[in-house]
Design an enzyme around this catalytic site. Structure first.
Site, PDB file in Angstrom:
ATOM      1  N   ASP A   1       0.826  -1.209   0.000  1.00 34.17           N
ATOM      2  CA  ASP A   1       0.000   0.000   0.000  1.00 34.17           C
ATOM      3  C   ASP A   1       0.862   1.261   0.000  1.00 34.17           C
ATOM      4  OD1 ASP A   1      -2.288   1.479   0.012  1.00 34.17           O
ATOM      5  OD2 ASP A   1      -2.800   1.111   2.110  1.00 34.17           O
TER       6      ASP A   1
ATOM      7  N   ARG B   1       0.248   7.527  -2.939  1.00 32.24           N
ATOM      8  CA  ARG B   1       0.715   8.633  -2.084  1.00 32.24           C
ATOM      9  C   ARG B   1       2.188   8.941  -2.335  1.00 32.24           C
ATOM     10  NH1 ARG B   1      -1.408   5.984   3.189  1.00 32.24           N
ATOM     11  NH2 ARG B   1      -1.918   4.383   1.669  1.00 32.24           N
ATOM     12  N   TRP B   2       2.971   7.891  -2.557  1.00 32.72           N
ATOM     13  CA  TRP B   2       4.407   8.058  -2.832  1.00 32.72           C
ATOM     14  C   TRP B   2       4.597   8.944  -4.063  1.00 32.72           C
ATOM     15  CZ3 TRP B   2       7.694   7.028  -6.894  1.00 32.72           C
ATOM     16  CH2 TRP B   2       9.059   6.959  -6.602  1.00 32.72           C
TER      17      TRP B   2
ATOM     18  N   GLU C   1     -11.809  -4.847  -5.770  1.00 36.55           N
ATOM     19  CA  GLU C   1     -12.333  -3.482  -5.625  1.00 36.55           C
ATOM     20  C   GLU C   1     -11.502  -2.456  -6.414  1.00 36.55           C
ATOM     21  OE1 GLU C   1     -11.679  -5.526  -2.943  1.00 36.55           O
ATOM     22  OE2 GLU C   1     -13.790  -6.133  -2.800  1.00 36.55           O
ATOM     23  N   ASN C   2     -10.252  -2.785  -6.735  1.00 39.94           N
ATOM     24  CA  ASN C   2      -9.399  -1.826  -7.459  1.00 39.94           C
ATOM     25  C   ASN C   2      -9.933  -1.501  -8.859  1.00 39.94           C
ATOM     26  OD1 ASN C   2      -6.276  -3.049  -6.025  1.00 39.94           O
ATOM     27  ND2 ASN C   2      -7.553  -1.348  -5.385  1.00 39.94           N
TER      28      ASN C   2
ATOM     29  N   ARG D   1      -5.359  -2.126   8.348  1.00 33.10           N
ATOM     30  CA  ARG D   1      -6.521  -2.908   7.913  1.00 33.10           C
ATOM     31  C   ARG D   1      -6.026  -4.112   7.142  1.00 33.10           C
ATOM     32  NH1 ARG D   1      -8.041   2.246   6.382  1.00 33.10           N
ATOM     33  NH2 ARG D   1      -7.213   1.970   4.285  1.00 33.10           N
TER      34      ARG D   1
HETATM   35  C1  FPP Z   1      -1.828   0.022  -3.491  1.00 31.17           C
HETATM   36  O1  FPP Z   1      -1.333   1.344  -3.391  1.00 31.17           O
HETATM   37  C2  FPP Z   1      -1.149  -0.664  -4.590  1.00 31.17           C
HETATM   38  C3  FPP Z   1      -1.759  -1.207  -5.681  1.00 31.17           C
HETATM   39  C4  FPP Z   1      -3.221  -1.154  -5.893  1.00 31.17           C
HETATM   40  C5  FPP Z   1      -0.965  -1.846  -6.768  1.00 31.17           C
HETATM   41  C6  FPP Z   1       0.216  -2.673  -6.303  1.00 31.17           C
HETATM   42  C7  FPP Z   1       0.979  -3.148  -7.473  1.00 31.17           C
HETATM   43  C8  FPP Z   1       2.307  -3.167  -7.564  1.00 31.17           C
HETATM   44  C9  FPP Z   1       3.231  -2.760  -6.489  1.00 31.17           C
HETATM   45  C10 FPP Z   1       2.939  -3.683  -8.830  1.00 31.17           C
HETATM   46  C11 FPP Z   1       3.271  -5.129  -8.615  1.00 31.17           C
HETATM   47  C12 FPP Z   1       3.868  -5.722  -9.805  1.00 31.17           C
HETATM   48  C13 FPP Z   1       3.815  -7.042 -10.091  1.00 31.17           C
HETATM   49  C14 FPP Z   1       4.560  -7.495 -11.277  1.00 31.17           C
HETATM   50  C15 FPP Z   1       3.073  -8.040  -9.285  1.00 31.17           C
HETATM   51  P1  FPP Z   1      -2.353   2.547  -3.627  1.00 31.17           P
HETATM   52  O2  FPP Z   1      -2.417   2.845  -5.076  1.00 31.17           O
HETATM   53  O3  FPP Z   1      -3.678   2.198  -3.012  1.00 31.17           O
HETATM   54  O4  FPP Z   1      -1.660   3.698  -2.850  1.00 31.17           O
HETATM   55  P2  FPP Z   1      -2.394   4.899  -2.093  1.00 31.17           P
HETATM   56  O5  FPP Z   1      -3.147   4.282  -0.938  1.00 31.17           O
HETATM   57  O6  FPP Z   1      -1.262   5.745  -1.644  1.00 31.17           O
HETATM   58  O7  FPP Z   1      -3.291   5.566  -3.077  1.00 31.17           O
END
Ligand code: FPP
Length: 238
Positions: free
Chosen positions: A17, A21-22, A64-65, A190
């Site tokens: 997660d 934000r990063w 949900e994404n 969570r």
């Molecule tokens: C959640 O951060 C992250 C995701 C929905 C995507 C995770 C996917 C990767 C790290 C790529 C993985 C690659 C492979 C090849 C498996 P967020 O977008 O919800 O962050 P936020 O809460 O800061 O908005």
């Protein structure tokens, strides 16, 4: 430094997660955060191999994404394809078996094709297993497993009394050992529908670090914390 004499987790789960934000913090698009997240994951995979941790499950995309903007969803789908064809092809050479957990519908055909290809190419690898939860939801997994069980019972291939806590996992998307340690980055506390069955006795760790910054060094900090935990599995310490 990790003390290898104290047991390490056998199965680690990571809720990756904080990519969005990063990126936002740096004035970049959310997609760039996912790209940075994928790079962080590659480093972690290599690190876990060094530590001889045999199972890693990662939450790459929840059911949900799909509610996110089309642009972000499309970027992520393409990222999965390109990553498995390029950056993550080292997994084959390192003898890692790659498996996927989740529903196939409504993933795009080219994503499914890439998933099937890497699954097939790595199916006999025995050094470690990377379980990628993609279009995954823990409740859906339990519903889908229940449907499989009901069907087997209806067809006369399983007796209800034969089903128990020890053999139920074989009806889940993947039959993996229980999770010992679940890490969710970014400070959110969570579980968000991640591997509900497998996490029942896992230890949890919530570092205040966004996933792209979750380096092998941060992982080692997590392990030091895990090694301090007193796991009783519902029993009493002798
Ligand atoms: C959640 O951060 C992250 C995701 C929905 C995507 C995770 C996917 C990767 C790290 C790529 C993985 C690659 C492979 C090849 C498996 P967020 O977008 O919800 O962050 P936020 O809460 O800061 O908005």
């Amino acid at each position: 430094m990790i003390d290898q004499k104290i047991p390490l987790p056998r199965h680690v789960g990571i809720i990756m997660d904080g990519n969005g934000r990063w990126a936002t913090k740096r004035g970049l698009s959310r997609s760039m955060g996912h790209k940075a997240g994928a790079k962080a994951l590659k480093k972690l995979c290599k690190h876990l191999l060094k530590l001889e941790i045999p199972y890693l499950s990662v939450f790459a995309f929840s059911t949900e994404n799909f509610k996110r903007d089309k642009e972000e969803v499309d970027y992520l789908m393409n990222l999965f394809i390109t990553m498995f064809q390029t950056e993550f092809s080292f997994l084959k050479d390192e003898q890692v078996r790659v498996v996927f957990s989740g529903r196939r519908e409504p993933l795009p055909v080219d994503v499914l094709k890439t998933m099937d290809q890497i699954t097939e190419e790595t199916k006999d690898n025995e050094r470690a297993t990377l379980n990628v939860c993609l279009n995954y939801g823990g409740q859906s997994e339990l519903v889908d497993a229940t449907k499989k069980v009901v069907q087997l019972v209806q067809e006369g291939n399983l007796k209800i009394d034969e089903l128990n806590e020890n053999n139920f996992a074989q009806y889940l998307y993947q039959d993996l050992p229980p999770l010992d340690f679940v890490i969710r980055t970014s400070g959110e506390m969570r579980i968000s529908n991640f591997m509900l069955w497998q996490a029942s006795y896992a230890e949890f760790y919530f570092p205040d670090v966004l996933f792209p910054d979750f380096t092998p060094k941060e992982f080692d900090k997590a392990i030091l914390e895990f090694q301090k935990r007193d796991r009783r599995f519902g029993g009493v310490k002798k």
